[in-house]
Design an enzyme around this catalytic site. Structure first.
Site, PDB file in Angstrom:
ATOM      1  N   SER A  75       0.857  -1.078   0.205  1.00 15.08           N
ATOM      2  CA  SER A  75      -0.060  -0.062  -0.044  1.00 15.08           C
ATOM      3  C   SER A  75       0.706   1.189   0.090  1.00 15.08           C
ATOM      4  CB  SER A  75      -0.938  -0.055   1.377  1.00 15.08           C
ATOM      5  OG  SER A  75      -1.584   1.333   1.428  1.00 15.08           O
ATOM      6  N   GLY A  76       0.199   2.211  -0.496  1.00 15.04           N
ATOM      7  CA  GLY A  76       0.686   3.691  -0.377  1.00 15.04           C
ATOM      8  C   GLY A  76       0.684   4.303   0.757  1.00 15.04           C
ATOM      9  N   ASP A  77      -0.317   3.788   1.742  1.00 19.20           N
ATOM     10  CA  ASP A  77      -0.648   4.430   2.953  1.00 19.20           C
ATOM     11  C   ASP A  77      -0.710   3.067   3.959  1.00 19.20           C
ATOM     12  OD1 ASP A  77      -1.853   5.816   5.050  1.00 19.20           O
ATOM     13  OD2 ASP A  77      -2.333   7.249   3.336  1.00 19.20           O
ATOM     14  N   ASP A  78      -1.678   3.287   5.196  1.00 24.27           N
ATOM     15  CA  ASP A  78      -1.550   2.462   6.054  1.00 24.27           C
ATOM     16  C   ASP A  78      -2.203   1.155   5.717  1.00 24.27           C
ATOM     17  OD1 ASP A  78      -0.902   4.197   8.037  1.00 24.27           O
ATOM     18  OD2 ASP A  78      -2.586   4.837   8.036  1.00 24.27           O
ATOM     19  N   SER A  86       4.537  -1.379   3.609  1.00 26.34           N
ATOM     20  CA  SER A  86       3.872  -0.041   3.254  1.00 26.34           C
ATOM     21  C   SER A  86       5.083   0.986   3.716  1.00 26.34           C
ATOM     22  CB  SER A  86       2.776   0.457   4.028  1.00 26.34           C
ATOM     23  OG  SER A  86       2.328   1.475   3.715  1.00 26.34           O
TER      24      SER A  86
END
Length: 456
Positions: free
Chosen positions: A244-247, A278
């Site tokens: 992911s690019g976030d959590d 991540s």
């Protein structure tokens, strides 16, 4: 003289038979193997990746919605590339993606109508006002299954990410899947790819099982959270793989004054055997939108690789709400910026109406049996002045440092707690010697004991 009435004993027998039939139908639906099955091709869909099939998906769901009342219905998506705009699901319904099936989200924003913001957020998350619809959605549903033979739901998010970075969006991006006010949800054995923003967003839901799901997005894509249970209860997430690019997972419950007013916590959440990558975010985040409260989250037996932090608490002045009774154990962490990270100064408010006296209460946070290697810093623990994070327990932790590790391994302010068997040596605020941290002995029962095994 015939009256058309059934004699009382016969009427009772008929009623009992009808009840038994309804129970059998409901049982079949709960088991997940649906009585009625149709393929998307029966509604005129073409899987060439070019023809837009929005009308076919809408027609299929509407038709199967009528039949689903009698033993449930399944819509099968066969191998192919099925381009479509957003569509809704219905109750007692299975969306089944066969091996080689890929549902492609339209990249034309005209195909994404605007919808109202969530009441617990008050506005869109990216921009004020309404938001773009979610790709797959539903509200007030029961008994919904999304599964198959690891078919793919592809949000084709690059066009959205580019416009977000260029600040060309007037409204908030839609999510790949959002279900509202729904219960008895199963999502299993499906791959979700390149969401415009958050991937899976069960909101105001109960009894949700997410199992064996793969979620993939470029690690620098904006806000592509993996799974975000939001003001939801009894959620089980197990055996998932997320890049992911976030959590990878973010537990939420509304934003500032809107979440406080809506007042629906996220609670009774189980996370097991998660694998997360991540580099710029957390394996599991609690917040930052947590104004309705978060409690009783149990995470265990999970792995993070090249991830910024493990289980992170995110809050700030104006959030209100609480984060309490959090239990984490059995983490294996490889290449981490921080093992433990708590933030009390998280910004991002929906408007200027946030109440500066609305202080979050963070207490009862337990971490045990954690092994980490190639770590830059063991702990960055920052509560809120005059509103410290309390009741922190950390036990049986080994963090092996990276060659470029910080000399100061713990930075602690406005936190209070105890530790036991922790290396490197914790900060004084957490230095009191404690017992091994708690983890509930009684197992939370969420969802069916076994997932449905159906072939269509």
């Amino acid at each position: 003289m015939a009256t058309g009435r059934i004699p009382r004993p016969a009427a009772v027998a008929v009623a009992l038979c009808a009840a038994a039939l309804l129970a059998a139908c409901a049982g079949a639906s709960r088991a997940g193997c649906r009585k009625h099955v149709a393929k998307i091709t029966e509604y005129g869909a073409v899987g060439d990746g070019k023809r837009l099939n929005t009308a076919a998906f809408a027609k299929a769901v509407a038709d199967l919605s009528e039949r689903a009342r009698d033993g449930g219905a399944a819509l099968v998506v066969p191998p192919g590339k099925w381009l479509t705009g957003p569509f809704n699901l219905t109750s007692h319904f299975t969306l089944y993606l066969d091996e080689g099936a890929e549902i492609l989200a339209s990249q034309d924003m005209k195909d994404w109508p605007l919808i109202a913001p969530l009441p617990s957020y008050g506005r869109g998350r990216d921009e004020p006002g309404p938001r773009y619809s979610n790709f797959i959605a539903g509200s007030n549903l029961t008994d919904v299954i999304i599964t198959g033979k690891n078919g793919t739901i592809n949000g084709q998010g690059q066009v959205w990410w580019d416009k977000y970075h260029a600040k060309e969006l007037q409204f908030t991006r839609g999510y790949l899947l959002e279900l509202l006010y729904s219960d008895n949800i199963i999502i299993s054995d499906v791959t979700f790819v390149d969401s415009p923003s958050w991937n899976l967003h069960p909101t105001y839901c109960t009894n949700v099982t997410i199992s064996g799901v793969t979620i993939l997005a470029p690690v620098h894509s904006p806000n592509t959270d993996g799974i975000d249970p939001d003001s939801s209860s009894h959620v089980k997430i197990e055996d998932c793989y997320i890049v992911s690019g976030d959590d990878c997972i973010a537990v939420k419950s509304g934003w500032d004054e809107y979440g406080i007013k809506f007042n629906m916590p996220s609670q009774h959440i189980v996370i097991k055997r998660l694998t997360c990558i991540s580099p710029t975010s957390a394996m599991i985040a609690l917040g930052s939108e947590m104004s309705g409260g978060i409690r009783d989250v149990r995470a265990e037996d999970s792995i993070a690789i090249n991830t910024e932090s493990a289980v992170r608490v995110k809050s700030g002045v104006g959030r209100g709400g609480f984060v309490k009774d959090i239990f984490v154990r059995g983490l294996s962490l490889h290449t981490m910026k921080w093992v433990f990270w708590m933030t009390g100064n998280y910004g991002q408010h929906p408007d200027n109406s946030s109440d500066p006296s609305a202080m979050p209460k963070v207490t009862g946070i337990n971490y045990s049996d954690v092994f980490a290697e190639n770590v830059t810093m063991a702990g960055r623990m920052e509560g809120i002045p005059n509103d410290p994070y309390t009741g922190i327990c950390i036990s049986n932790v080994t963090a092996r440092l990276a060659p470029d590790a910080k000399k100061l391994q713990w930075n602690c302010t406005d936190v209070k707690g105890v530790t036991s068997g922790v290396t490197p040596k914790p900060c004084p605020e957490l230095g009191a010697e404690g017992k091994p941290c708690a983890f509930p002995e009684e197992e939370l029962v969420i969802g069916p004991p076994e997932l449905p095994k159906c072939s269509y």
